[in-house]
Write a protein that holds these residues in place. Structure first.
Motif, short mmCIF file in Angstrom:
data_model
loop_
_atom_site.label_atom_id
_atom_site.label_comp_id
_atom_site.label_asym_id
_atom_site.label_seq_id
_atom_site.Cartn_x
_atom_site.Cartn_y
_atom_site.Cartn_z
N GLU A 167 0.80 -1.08 -0.06
CA GLU A 167 0.11 0.00 0.24
C GLU A 167 0.82 1.36 0.16
N ALA A 168 2.01 1.23 -0.75
CA ALA A 168 2.68 2.44 -0.85
C ALA A 168 2.20 3.60 -1.29
N PHE A 169 0.84 3.37 -2.05
CA PHE A 169 0.49 4.62 -2.58
C PHE A 169 -0.97 4.77 -2.03
N ALA A 170 -0.97 3.97 -0.91
CA ALA A 170 -2.47 4.41 -0.48
C ALA A 170 -3.10 5.57 -0.07
N ASP A 171 -2.25 6.39 0.55
CA ASP A 171 -2.52 7.54 0.84
C ASP A 171 -2.57 8.62 -0.27
N THR A 172 -2.32 8.35 -1.45
CA THR A 172 -2.62 8.85 -2.78
C THR A 172 -4.24 9.03 -3.12
N VAL A 173 -4.84 8.11 -2.42
CA VAL A 173 -6.36 8.04 -2.84
C VAL A 173 -7.14 8.58 -1.70
N PRO A 174 -8.12 9.65 -1.92
CA PRO A 174 -8.80 10.33 -1.07
C PRO A 174 -9.50 9.18 -0.07
N GLY A 175 -9.38 9.56 1.13
CA GLY A 175 -10.14 8.45 2.34
C GLY A 175 -9.27 7.22 2.40
N ALA A 234 11.76 10.40 13.33
CA ALA A 234 11.15 11.67 13.34
C ALA A 234 9.93 11.72 12.43
N ALA A 235 10.48 11.38 11.13
CA ALA A 235 9.46 11.60 10.18
C ALA A 235 8.31 10.75 10.16
N LEU A 236 8.29 9.63 10.78
CA LEU A 236 7.31 8.61 11.20
C LEU A 236 6.34 9.24 12.19
N VAL A 237 6.90 9.79 13.21
CA VAL A 237 6.20 10.35 14.35
C VAL A 237 5.25 11.51 13.64
N ALA A 238 5.89 12.47 13.03
CA ALA A 238 5.60 13.55 12.32
C ALA A 238 4.43 13.38 11.30
N CYS A 239 4.57 12.35 10.59
CA CYS A 239 3.58 12.15 9.47
C CYS A 239 2.51 11.17 9.80
N SER A 240 2.46 10.78 11.20
CA SER A 240 1.45 9.79 11.66
C SER A 240 0.53 10.93 12.38
N ALA A 241 0.74 11.97 12.62
CA ALA A 241 0.06 12.86 13.54
C ALA A 241 -1.44 13.24 12.70
N PRO A 242 -2.35 13.73 13.43
CA PRO A 242 -3.53 14.02 12.82
C PRO A 242 -3.51 15.02 11.65
N GLU A 243 -2.63 16.14 12.03
CA GLU A 243 -2.54 17.31 11.25
C GLU A 243 -1.80 16.75 9.80
N ALA A 244 -0.96 16.01 9.83
CA ALA A 244 -0.27 15.33 8.77
C ALA A 244 -1.24 14.64 7.92
N ARG A 245 -1.72 13.71 8.63
CA ARG A 245 -2.83 12.88 7.82
C ARG A 245 -3.97 13.78 7.09
N ALA A 246 -4.19 14.73 7.84
CA ALA A 246 -5.39 15.74 7.11
C ALA A 246 -4.71 16.34 6.01
N GLU A 247 -3.43 16.87 5.94
CA GLU A 247 -2.92 17.30 4.77
C GLU A 247 -2.56 16.47 3.92
N ALA A 248 -2.19 15.02 4.14
CA ALA A 248 -2.13 13.96 2.96
C ALA A 248 -3.57 13.91 2.40
N ALA A 250 -5.77 16.21 1.81
CA ALA A 250 -6.08 17.24 0.97
C ALA A 250 -5.42 17.11 -0.27
N ALA A 251 -3.81 16.71 -0.26
CA ALA A 251 -3.24 16.48 -1.21
C ALA A 251 -3.86 15.37 -2.31
N ALA A 252 -4.18 14.38 -1.65
CA ALA A 252 -4.99 13.31 -2.37
C ALA A 252 -6.09 13.93 -3.03
N ARG A 253 -7.10 14.60 -2.60
CA ARG A 253 -7.92 15.43 -3.39
C ARG A 253 -7.45 16.12 -4.52
N ASP A 254 -6.45 16.88 -4.23
CA ASP A 254 -5.85 17.82 -5.39
C ASP A 254 -5.31 16.90 -6.49
#
Length: 347
Positions: A167-175, A234-248, A250-254
């Protein structure tokens, strides 16, 4: 013989616009770069994986012992090949080739399940041999960009079988529709994820796997001490945060809009394979090898398709970029495919 070790970065060269690699950005966002820079203050100490493992587990609603941190998703496939002893491994193609390469290097018997263009490259669970005790597939699939229904993928799970879903690309799909990352009820399911694509971290080598504790422990036993660096943790911690997941998200919708713009700008003679849902599209063009060479002459790097089992020299994988970039690419592609190419179009 198919070159299973050929990847998009091999297509790059100075001066070329990169449509060959599926990383969304050419650098991590500023806030993530700040996290990485700050992590260097702890570089004198050995990496502590506990906070990152805890953060990933929380993001997916799983216990910590169901999480394995890896030096990129590719490491997970090597660990798998070392840790399991399948009687028969089935790899669904066309797909990312590193899993099969790792299995073959380890000496495991591998059969290919090649999906069909006339079926839209969609998964048919019945095509996977029933006696395969290891099954590997991608979702969404690189290079076809097809998103298989979660139910179809889940149907492959059964007692006595390890089912590996890349699922390397799973977060490129909205939801993250189609993802099985939160499924703890499927026997033998191992989900492999990566931070590379959405966050521009290919050079950091950071990923993880989710699965039942006994399997996770077997994979971990194949790792050296401290396999994941402090900046990657450090990247794993940061990118697992709710704010980062919300940014991802939004990027998937774009990305959905950008992909539609790319497809809509392509010349009519270009076939868009399947129903693309990820950060790239698979194209089929007449005389694809020549077209790829002329694109390079015009300043574009695209991924050749013939190193993926099941594809041909007429297949090209193209990364989704901004509508402006896609429009310029499509215009050059249309000129190359025109009936009377001018002399300067020939490299």
């Amino acid at each position: 013989m198919t070159d299973l070790h050929h990847h998009g970065d091999a297509e790059l060269a100075p001066g070329l616009v990169d449509l060959a690699v599926n990383v969304r950005a050419d650098a991590p966002p500023p806030w993530l770069r700040a996290v990485l820079h700050a992590s260097l203050d702890a570089a004198a100490s050995y990496p502590d994986p506990v906070p990152a493992r805890t953060a990933v587990a929380a993001a997916h609603g799983r216990p910590v012992d169901e999480v394995l941190l890896t030096a990129g998703a590719a490491e997970a496939f090597v660990l798998l090949a070392r840790a399991v002893r399948p009687r028969l491994a089935a790899v669904v193609h066309p797909s990312f080739t590193e899993p099969e390469a790792a299995l073959r290097v380890a000496g495991h018997p591998v059969t290919r399940v090649v999906l069909r263009a006339d079926d839209g490259w969609r998964l048919d669970p019945a095509a996977v041999p029933g006696d395969a005790d290891l099954v590997v597939l991608g979702n969404p699939t690189n290079p076809t960009s097809v998103l298989h229904p979660a139910a179809a993928v889940a149907a492959l799970a059964r007692p006595g079988r390890v089912l590996v879903v890349d699922e390397a690309f799973a977060d490129t799909v909205p939801g993250e529709s189609g993802s099985l990352a939160a499924r703890r009820d499927l026997p033998g399911l191992l989900v492999v994820r990566s931070l590379t694509k959405t966050w521009g971290l290919a050079g950091l080598r950071v990923g993880y796997a989710l699965g039942p504790p006994p399997l996770i422990a077997r994979l971990a036993a194949q790792q050296p001490h401290w396999p994941v660096s402090t900046p990657a943790l450090a990247a794993l911690v940061a990118c697992s945060a709710p704010e980062a997941r919300a940014e991802a998200e939004a990027a998937a919708r774009d990305l959905d809009r950008w992909r539609a713009a790319l497809i809509g700008s392509l010349p009519p003679s270009v076939v868009v394979e399947g129903s693309p849902r990820s950060s790239f599209v698979l194209l089929r063009v007449l005389d694809g090898a020549r077209v790829r060479d002329v694109l390079r002459h015009r300043g574009w790097a695209v991924r050749r398709g013939d190193t993926f089992p099941g594809l041909t020299r007429d297949h090209l994988r193209v990364a989704v970029r901004s509508p402006e970039v896609s429009s310029a690419f499509a215009a050059d592609l249309a000129a190359i495919l025109s009936p009377a190419p001018s002399p300067e179009e020939v490299p």
